[in-house]
Motif scaffolding. Structure first.
Motif, PDB file in Angstrom:
ATOM      1  N   ASP A  39      63.036  51.707  49.093  1.00 29.87           N
ATOM      2  CA  ASP A  39      62.074  52.771  49.347  1.00 29.87           C
ATOM      3  C   ASP A  39      60.658  52.256  49.109  1.00 29.87           C
ATOM      4  OD1 ASP A  39      61.692  56.180  48.035  1.00 29.87           O
ATOM      5  OD2 ASP A  39      60.671  55.118  49.631  1.00 29.87           O
ATOM      6  N   ALA A  40      59.904  52.044  50.167  1.00 25.29           N
ATOM      7  CA  ALA A  40      58.570  51.458  50.075  1.00 25.29           C
ATOM      8  C   ALA A  40      57.607  52.369  49.333  1.00 25.29           C
ATOM      9  CB  ALA A  40      58.042  51.152  51.469  1.00 25.29           C
ATOM     10  N   LEU A  41      57.766  53.665  49.458  1.00 24.60           N
ATOM     11  CA  LEU A  41      56.852  54.579  48.783  1.00 24.60           C
ATOM     12  C   LEU A  41      56.992  54.483  47.264  1.00 24.60           C
ATOM     13  CD1 LEU A  41      54.669  56.678  49.082  1.00 24.60           C
ATOM     14  CD2 LEU A  41      56.445  58.425  49.228  1.00 24.60           C
ATOM     15  N   ALA A  42      58.201  54.333  46.775  1.00 21.88           N
ATOM     16  CA  ALA A  42      58.405  54.168  45.332  1.00 21.88           C
ATOM     17  C   ALA A  42      57.746  52.878  44.851  1.00 21.88           C
ATOM     18  CB  ALA A  42      59.890  54.161  44.996  1.00 21.88           C
ATOM     19  N   PHE A  43      57.816  51.846  45.663  1.00 19.26           N
ATOM     20  CA  PHE A  43      57.167  50.581  45.314  1.00 19.26           C
ATOM     21  C   PHE A  43      55.656  50.762  45.248  1.00 19.26           C
ATOM     22  CE2 PHE A  43      55.164  46.586  46.680  1.00 19.26           C
ATOM     23  CZ  PHE A  43      55.560  45.783  45.629  1.00 19.26           C
ATOM     24  N   VAL A  44      55.101  51.522  46.186  1.00 18.40           N
ATOM     25  CA  VAL A  44      53.664  51.777  46.206  1.00 18.40           C
ATOM     26  C   VAL A  44      53.239  52.524  44.938  1.00 18.40           C
ATOM     27  CG1 VAL A  44      51.873  53.128  47.372  1.00 18.40           C
ATOM     28  CG2 VAL A  44      53.398  51.689  48.703  1.00 18.40           C
ATOM     29  N   VAL A  45      53.990  53.554  44.568  1.00 18.59           N
ATOM     30  CA  VAL A  45      53.665  54.318  43.358  1.00 18.59           C
ATOM     31  C   VAL A  45      53.770  53.423  42.130  1.00 18.59           C
ATOM     32  CG1 VAL A  45      54.415  56.221  41.886  1.00 18.59           C
ATOM     33  CG2 VAL A  45      54.282  56.538  44.354  1.00 18.59           C
ATOM     34  N   ASP A  46      54.768  52.568  42.109  1.00 16.64           N
ATOM     35  CA  ASP A  46      54.978  51.683  40.970  1.00 16.64           C
ATOM     36  C   ASP A  46      53.844  50.668  40.822  1.00 16.64           C
ATOM     37  OD1 ASP A  46      56.431  50.768  38.766  1.00 16.64           O
ATOM     38  OD2 ASP A  46      57.451  49.242  39.951  1.00 16.64           O
ATOM     39  N   LEU A  48      50.719  50.987  42.172  1.00 12.07           N
ATOM     40  CA  LEU A  48      49.394  51.583  42.344  1.00 12.07           C
ATOM     41  C   LEU A  48      48.512  51.366  41.121  1.00 12.07           C
ATOM     42  CD1 LEU A  48      47.387  53.185  43.999  1.00 12.07           C
ATOM     43  CD2 LEU A  48      48.488  55.282  43.197  1.00 12.07           C
ATOM     44  N   GLY A  49      49.062  51.525  39.939  1.00 18.51           N
ATOM     45  CA  GLY A  49      48.271  51.316  38.720  1.00 18.51           C
ATOM     46  C   GLY A  49      47.764  49.894  38.598  1.00 18.51           C
ATOM     47  N   VAL A  88      50.345  54.379  52.453  1.00 23.26           N
ATOM     48  CA  VAL A  88      49.135  54.552  51.649  1.00 23.26           C
ATOM     49  C   VAL A  88      49.307  55.794  50.774  1.00 23.26           C
ATOM     50  CG1 VAL A  88      46.647  54.942  51.744  1.00 23.26           C
ATOM     51  CG2 VAL A  88      47.738  53.468  53.428  1.00 23.26           C
ATOM     52  N   PRO A  89      49.035  55.678  49.464  1.00 21.63           N
ATOM     53  CA  PRO A  89      49.142  56.836  48.576  1.00 21.63           C
ATOM     54  C   PRO A  89      48.140  57.926  48.962  1.00 21.63           C
ATOM     55  CG  PRO A  89      48.919  54.799  47.324  1.00 21.63           C
ATOM     56  CD  PRO A  89      48.672  54.468  48.751  1.00 21.63           C
ATOM     57  N   SER A  90      48.399  59.139  48.506  1.00 17.72           N
ATOM     58  CA  SER A  90      47.498  60.251  48.793  1.00 17.72           C
ATOM     59  C   SER A  90      46.192  60.080  48.027  1.00 17.72           C
ATOM     60  CB  SER A  90      48.154  61.577  48.402  1.00 17.72           C
ATOM     61  OG  SER A  90      48.260  61.657  46.988  1.00 17.72           O
ATOM     62  N   ASP A  91      45.173  60.828  48.439  1.00 19.47           N
ATOM     63  CA  ASP A  91      43.882  60.757  47.757  1.00 19.47           C
ATOM     64  C   ASP A  91      43.992  61.185  46.294  1.00 19.47           C
ATOM     65  OD1 ASP A  91      42.442  59.701  49.839  1.00 19.47           O
ATOM     66  OD2 ASP A  91      41.702  61.634  50.566  1.00 19.47           O
ATOM     67  N   ALA A  92      44.839  62.156  46.008  1.00 17.72           N
ATOM     68  CA  ALA A  92      45.020  62.596  44.623  1.00 17.72           C
ATOM     69  C   ALA A  92      45.638  61.475  43.782  1.00 17.72           C
ATOM     70  CB  ALA A  92      45.891  63.841  44.577  1.00 17.72           C
ATOM     71  N   GLN A  93      46.619  60.786  44.334  1.00 17.18           N
ATOM     72  CA  GLN A  93      47.232  59.668  43.616  1.00 17.18           C
ATOM     73  C   GLN A  93      46.219  58.547  43.398  1.00 17.18           C
ATOM     74  OE1 GLN A  93      50.477  59.116  46.382  1.00 17.18           O
ATOM     75  NE2 GLN A  93      51.968  59.761  44.849  1.00 17.18           N
ATOM     76  N   LEU A  94      45.422  58.269  44.421  1.00 21.67           N
ATOM     77  CA  LEU A  94      44.398  57.230  44.306  1.00 21.67           C
ATOM     78  C   LEU A  94      43.380  57.594  43.229  1.00 21.67           C
ATOM     79  CD1 LEU A  94      43.706  56.378  48.055  1.00 21.67           C
ATOM     80  CD2 LEU A  94      44.953  55.009  46.401  1.00 21.67           C
TER      81      LEU A  94
END
Length: 114
Positions: A39-46, A48-49, A88-94
Protein backbone atom coordinates in the motif's frame (compact mmCIF):
# COMPACT_ATOMS: atom_id res chain seq x y z
CA UNK A 1 2.40 36.78 33.33
CA UNK A 2 4.94 36.06 30.59
CA UNK A 3 6.29 33.05 32.50
CA UNK A 4 2.79 31.62 32.81
CA UNK A 5 2.18 31.97 29.09
CA UNK A 6 5.57 30.49 28.31
CA UNK A 7 4.95 27.54 30.64
CA UNK A 8 1.46 26.93 29.26
CA UNK A 9 2.70 27.06 25.67
CA UNK A 10 5.54 24.63 26.54
CA UNK A 11 3.01 22.22 28.04
CA UNK A 12 0.75 22.49 24.99
CA UNK A 13 3.66 21.82 22.62
CA UNK A 14 4.76 18.85 24.73
CA UNK A 15 1.21 17.45 24.67
CA UNK A 16 0.95 17.81 20.90
CA UNK A 17 4.29 16.08 20.34
CA UNK A 18 3.36 13.37 22.86
CA UNK A 19 0.03 12.77 21.12
CA UNK A 20 1.76 12.45 17.74
CA UNK A 21 4.20 9.89 19.17
CA UNK A 22 1.34 8.05 20.91
CA UNK A 23 -0.74 7.97 17.71
CA UNK A 24 2.22 6.81 15.64
CA UNK A 25 3.08 4.01 18.07
CA UNK A 26 -0.52 2.82 18.17
CA UNK A 27 -0.76 2.79 14.40
CA UNK A 28 2.77 1.60 13.58
CA UNK A 29 1.73 -2.08 13.29
CA UNK A 30 -1.17 -1.12 11.05
CA UNK A 31 1.08 1.07 8.89
CA UNK A 32 3.73 -1.66 8.65
CA UNK A 33 1.17 -4.30 7.65
CA UNK A 34 -0.26 -2.07 4.93
CA UNK A 35 3.22 -1.29 3.64
CA UNK A 36 4.02 -5.01 3.56
CA UNK A 37 0.96 -5.49 1.34
CA UNK A 38 2.28 -2.84 -1.04
CA UNK A 39 0.00 0.00 0.00
CA UNK A 40 1.83 3.09 -1.27
CA UNK A 41 -0.30 5.50 0.74
CA UNK A 42 0.71 3.85 4.02
CA UNK A 43 4.34 4.19 2.96
CA UNK A 44 3.79 7.89 2.23
CA UNK A 45 2.24 8.47 5.68
CA UNK A 46 5.07 6.53 7.30
CA UNK A 47 7.80 8.56 5.56
CA UNK A 48 6.07 11.95 5.63
CA UNK A 49 7.62 12.93 8.96
CA UNK A 50 11.11 12.09 7.74
CA UNK A 51 10.66 13.94 4.45
CA UNK A 52 9.16 16.98 6.22
CA UNK A 53 12.03 17.04 8.72
CA UNK A 54 14.63 17.00 5.96
CA UNK A 55 12.91 19.77 4.03
CA UNK A 56 12.38 21.92 7.14
CA UNK A 57 16.09 21.71 7.91
CA UNK A 58 16.88 22.57 4.27
CA UNK A 59 14.69 25.69 4.46
CA UNK A 60 15.89 26.68 7.94
CA UNK A 61 18.34 29.31 6.71
CA UNK A 62 16.33 30.63 3.77
CA UNK A 63 15.39 34.30 3.67
CA UNK A 64 11.62 33.67 3.68
CA UNK A 65 9.58 33.88 6.87
CA UNK A 66 6.88 31.68 8.47
CA UNK A 67 4.00 31.21 6.05
CA UNK A 68 6.21 31.51 2.96
CA UNK A 69 8.57 28.81 4.27
CA UNK A 70 5.59 26.56 5.00
CA UNK A 71 4.29 27.11 1.47
CA UNK A 72 7.69 26.26 0.00
CA UNK A 73 7.97 23.18 2.22
CA UNK A 74 4.56 21.96 0.98
CA UNK A 75 5.63 22.45 -2.63
CA UNK A 76 8.92 20.60 -2.09
CA UNK A 77 7.18 17.69 -0.34
CA UNK A 78 4.55 17.44 -3.09
CA UNK A 79 7.31 17.49 -5.74
CA UNK A 80 9.23 14.79 -3.86
CA UNK A 81 6.24 12.43 -3.84
CA UNK A 82 5.31 13.27 -7.43
CA UNK A 83 8.88 12.53 -8.58
CA UNK A 84 8.76 9.21 -6.71
CA UNK A 85 5.40 8.35 -8.32
CA UNK A 86 3.77 8.06 -4.89
CA UNK A 87 0.42 9.46 -3.76
CA UNK A 88 0.70 13.01 -2.46
CA UNK A 89 -0.54 13.52 1.12
CA UNK A 90 -3.39 15.94 1.78
CA UNK A 91 -2.73 19.56 2.70
CA UNK A 92 -3.80 18.86 6.29
CA UNK A 93 -1.30 16.00 6.56
CA UNK A 94 1.42 18.17 5.05
CA UNK A 95 0.69 21.02 7.46
CA UNK A 96 0.77 18.71 10.45
CA UNK A 97 4.02 17.07 9.40
CA UNK A 98 5.68 20.43 8.75
CA UNK A 99 4.53 21.84 12.09
CA UNK A 100 5.78 18.72 13.92
CA UNK A 101 9.13 18.93 12.12
CA UNK A 102 9.52 22.60 13.02
CA UNK A 103 8.63 21.89 16.66
CA UNK A 104 11.14 19.06 16.86
CA UNK A 105 13.81 21.19 15.19
CA UNK A 106 13.25 24.03 17.68
CA UNK A 107 13.29 21.61 20.61
CA UNK A 108 16.55 20.04 19.44
CA UNK A 109 18.12 23.48 18.92
CA UNK A 110 17.06 24.44 22.45
CA UNK A 111 18.84 21.39 23.87
CA UNK A 112 22.02 22.22 21.94
CA UNK A 113 22.13 25.78 23.30
CA UNK A 114 21.76 24.75 26.94
Amino acid sequence: MDNILLNVSAVVVALVVSYFVFWYRNHKNEIDSKRAKGDALAFVVDTLGQVATNIVYDLKDSSEKGAEKKKQAKIKIKNFYADANLPVPSDAQLSGAIENAVTLMKLSEGEKHE
